[in-house]
Write a protein that holds these residues in place. Structure first.
Motif, PDB file in Angstrom:
ATOM      1  N   ALA A   1       0.862  -1.179   0.000  1.00 40.26           N
ATOM      2  CA  ALA A   1       0.000   0.000   0.000  1.00 40.26           C
ATOM      3  C   ALA A   1       0.896   1.227   0.000  1.00 40.26           C
ATOM      4  N   PRO A   2       0.383   2.386  -0.403  1.00 43.47           N
ATOM      5  CA  PRO A   2       1.179   3.618  -0.297  1.00 43.47           C
ATOM      6  C   PRO A   2       1.585   3.861   1.147  1.00 43.47           C
ATOM      7  N   VAL A   3       2.790   4.378   1.342  1.00 41.94           N
ATOM      8  CA  VAL A   3       3.315   4.628   2.681  1.00 41.94           C
ATOM      9  C   VAL A   3       3.733   6.083   2.813  1.00 41.94           C
ATOM     10  N   GLU A   4       3.388   6.702   3.924  1.00 38.24           N
ATOM     11  CA  GLU A   4       3.850   8.046   4.252  1.00 38.24           C
ATOM     12  C   GLU A   4       4.504   8.007   5.623  1.00 38.24           C
ATOM     13  N   GLN A   5       5.597   8.742   5.753  1.00 35.27           N
ATOM     14  CA  GLN A   5       6.311   8.808   7.026  1.00 35.27           C
ATOM     15  C   GLN A   5       5.962  10.101   7.755  1.00 35.27           C
ATOM     16  N   PHE A   6       6.036  10.065   9.079  1.00 33.77           N
ATOM     17  CA  PHE A   6       5.755  11.252   9.869  1.00 33.77           C
ATOM     18  C   PHE A   6       6.767  11.361  11.001  1.00 33.77           C
ATOM     19  N   GLY A   7       6.868  12.555  11.569  1.00 40.42           N
ATOM     20  CA  GLY A   7       7.852  12.812  12.612  1.00 40.42           C
ATOM     21  C   GLY A   7       7.233  12.929  13.987  1.00 40.42           C
ATOM     22  N   GLY A   8       7.415  14.087  14.623  1.00 39.71           N
ATOM     23  CA  GLY A   8       6.980  14.263  16.005  1.00 39.71           C
ATOM     24  C   GLY A   8       5.488  14.379  16.187  1.00 39.71           C
ATOM     25  N   ARG A   9       4.768  14.621  15.094  1.00 35.56           N
ATOM     26  CA  ARG A   9       3.306  14.694  15.163  1.00 35.56           C
ATOM     27  C   ARG A   9       2.702  13.913  14.017  1.00 35.56           C
ATOM     28  N   LEU A  10       1.563  13.329  14.263  1.00 31.08           N
ATOM     29  CA  LEU A  10       0.869  12.541  13.260  1.00 31.08           C
ATOM     30  C   LEU A  10      -0.053  13.462  12.462  1.00 31.08           C
ATOM     31  N   ALA A  11       0.444  13.940  11.332  1.00 28.88           N
ATOM     32  CA  ALA A  11      -0.320  14.808  10.441  1.00 28.88           C
ATOM     33  C   ALA A  11      -0.992  15.924  11.251  1.00 28.88           C
ATOM     34  N   ASP A  12      -2.272  16.172  10.984  1.00 32.80           N
ATOM     35  CA  ASP A  12      -2.988  17.236  11.698  1.00 32.80           C
ATOM     36  C   ASP A  12      -3.978  16.653  12.700  1.00 32.80           C
ATOM     37  N   THR A  13      -3.620  15.502  13.262  1.00 34.12           N
ATOM     38  CA  THR A  13      -4.527  14.809  14.181  1.00 34.12           C
ATOM     39  C   THR A  13      -4.497  15.366  15.597  1.00 34.12           C
ATOM     40  N   GLY A  14      -3.450  16.096  15.950  1.00 31.74           N
ATOM     41  CA  GLY A  14      -3.274  16.535  17.331  1.00 31.74           C
ATOM     42  C   GLY A  14      -2.506  15.544  18.181  1.00 31.74           C
ATOM     43  N   PHE A  15      -2.162  14.396  17.612  1.00 29.53           N
ATOM     44  CA  PHE A  15      -1.421  13.382  18.366  1.00 29.53           C
ATOM     45  C   PHE A  15       0.080  13.610  18.241  1.00 29.53           C
ATOM     46  N   ARG A  16       0.747  13.655  19.390  1.00 33.49           N
ATOM     47  CA  ARG A  16       2.208  13.633  19.416  1.00 33.49           C
ATOM     48  C   ARG A  16       2.688  12.202  19.270  1.00 33.49           C
ATOM     49  N   THR A  17       3.844  12.060  18.653  1.00 31.79           N
ATOM     50  CA  THR A  17       4.446  10.734  18.496  1.00 31.79           C
ATOM     51  C   THR A  17       5.472  10.531  19.601  1.00 31.79           C
ATOM     52  N   LEU A  18       5.345   9.461  20.345  1.00 33.00           N
ATOM     53  CA  LEU A  18       6.253   9.153  21.445  1.00 33.00           C
ATOM     54  C   LEU A  18       7.051   7.905  21.088  1.00 33.00           C
ATOM     55  N   GLN A  19       8.363   8.009  21.075  1.00 35.05           N
ATOM     56  CA  GLN A  19       9.200   6.848  20.761  1.00 35.05           C
ATOM     57  C   GLN A  19       9.337   5.999  22.019  1.00 35.05           C
ATOM     58  N   VAL A  20       8.552   4.953  22.086  1.00 37.81           N
ATOM     59  CA  VAL A  20       8.544   4.076  23.257  1.00 37.81           C
ATOM     60  C   VAL A  20       9.800   3.219  23.287  1.00 37.81           C
ATOM     61  N   ARG A  21      10.158   2.700  22.119  1.00 36.44           N
ATOM     62  CA  ARG A  21      11.344   1.837  22.046  1.00 36.44           C
ATOM     63  C   ARG A  21      11.863   1.819  20.615  1.00 36.44           C
ATOM     64  N   ASN A  22      13.196   1.841  20.495  1.00 36.26           N
ATOM     65  CA  ASN A  22      13.853   1.742  19.190  1.00 36.26           C
ATOM     66  C   ASN A  22      15.158   0.987  19.405  1.00 36.26           C
ATOM     67  N   SER A  23      15.056  -0.347  19.427  1.00 35.35           N
ATOM     68  CA  SER A  23      16.211  -1.162  19.789  1.00 35.35           C
ATOM     69  C   SER A  23      16.390  -2.299  18.795  1.00 35.35           C
ATOM     70  N   SER A  24      17.623  -2.784  18.726  1.00 35.52           N
ATOM     71  CA  SER A  24      17.914  -3.943  17.882  1.00 35.52           C
ATOM     72  C   SER A  24      17.974  -5.230  18.687  1.00 35.52           C
ATOM     73  N   ILE A  25      18.189  -5.119  20.022  1.00 39.57           N
ATOM     74  CA  ILE A  25      18.225  -6.289  20.897  1.00 39.57           C
ATOM     75  C   ILE A  25      17.351  -5.993  22.120  1.00 39.57           C
ATOM     76  N   PRO A  26      16.177  -6.593  22.193  1.00 39.65           N
ATOM     77  CA  PRO A  26      15.527  -7.352  21.119  1.00 39.65           C
ATOM     78  C   PRO A  26      15.039  -6.397  20.040  1.00 39.65           C
ATOM     79  N   PRO A  27      14.822  -6.894  18.822  1.00 41.21           N
ATOM     80  CA  PRO A  27      14.317  -6.023  17.756  1.00 41.21           C
ATOM     81  C   PRO A  27      12.936  -5.481  18.132  1.00 41.21           C
ATOM     82  N   TRP A  28      12.845  -4.169  18.272  1.00 40.37           N
ATOM     83  CA  TRP A  28      11.585  -3.606  18.770  1.00 40.37           C
ATOM     84  C   TRP A  28      11.564  -2.107  18.465  1.00 40.37           C
TER      85      TRP A  28
END
Length: 234
Positions: A113-140
């Motif tokens: 499907a078409p894919v769009e990337q976003f940063g600290g906010r999800l478009a104009d939804t009012g939702f902030r993006t919180l990076q809960v986890r970004n690890s390779s061990i375990p992959p998550w």
């Protein structure tokens, strides 16, 4: 009861509130995979209806009816790298893109499907993006979303049985029990918490989140023992 359902669905609505609804496509599965949709008012909408954003969907008969109650689908969101679920199928059916955090890797190529990337906010939804986890061990790689009232967490916390021990309304994922995401989620004060596994928390949500994070390590042995008993059938 199977751990993960398949085949014919029996979509069960959950987490209804003004501007939002969730569902579990296979109510009898142990994983209790939950999906959510949130309506956002957009003054530039061509239809005059709210934009509907769909989070980590598991598809099923009746899902489109739930979405139509809220408005017009504007996008599908993936908050976990391994939670591709049926995001591409739902996006294609509604002629929208699958939205993923810009730091999430290894996902785009697997989405038909078409894919769009976003940063600290999800478009104009009012939702902030919180990076809960970004690890390779375990992959998550996991993102949560918070608009000041509603907190959406795909995997790090949940209400399904395998997340919780007796007395817990909300539990930290078994693999994160000793390293709970306190830094990211600990300072939040949500009115409701929507999770990727199980029904959401709509009363005293902030308290439930604080208790889950603060008691995560202490209750880990009980959760692991419960898991072993379940696997052994005792």
């Amino acid at each position: 009861m199977s751990f993960k359902g398949s085949g014919t669905t029996a979509v069960q609505p959950i987490d209804r509130y003004e501007g939002g609804v969730g569902w579990i496509a296979y109510p009898d599965e142990e994983m209790e995979r939950a999906s959510h949709a949130v309506a956002v008012h957009n003054e530039e909408s061509d239809t005059g209806e709210p934009d509907v954003w769909v989070f980590d969907p598991v598809d099923g008969e009746g899902v489109d009816d739930l979405l139509a109650e809220l408005g017009t689908v504007a996008g599908v969101v993936l908050g976990l790298d391994r939670h591709k679920r049926d995001a591409a199928a739902v996006a294609r059916r509604h002629d929208v893109a699958v939205h993923i955090p810009e730091w999430m890797t290894g996902v785009q190529a697997d989405l038909d499907a078409p894919v769009e990337q976003f940063g600290g906010r999800l478009a104009d939804t009012g939702f902030r993006t919180l990076q809960v986890r970004n690890s390779s061990i375990p992959p998550w790689q996991e993102a949560a979303f918070f608009d000041g009232e509603t907190l959406i967490v795909p995997e790090a916390v949940g209400t399904a049985s395998f997340f919780r021990v007796e007395g817990e309304r909300l539990g930290v994922h078994p693999m994160l029990r000793v390293v709970p995401p306190r830094t990211v989620l600990g300072g939040l004060d949500p009115d409701r918490i929507l999770v990727g596994h199980g029904e959401g928390i709509h009363e005293n949500a902030a308290e439930a989140l604080r208790e889950a994070l603060s008691g995560s390590r202490r209750s880990a042995p009980r959760l692991y023992a419960k898991t072993v008993r379940s696997l052994l059938g005792v």
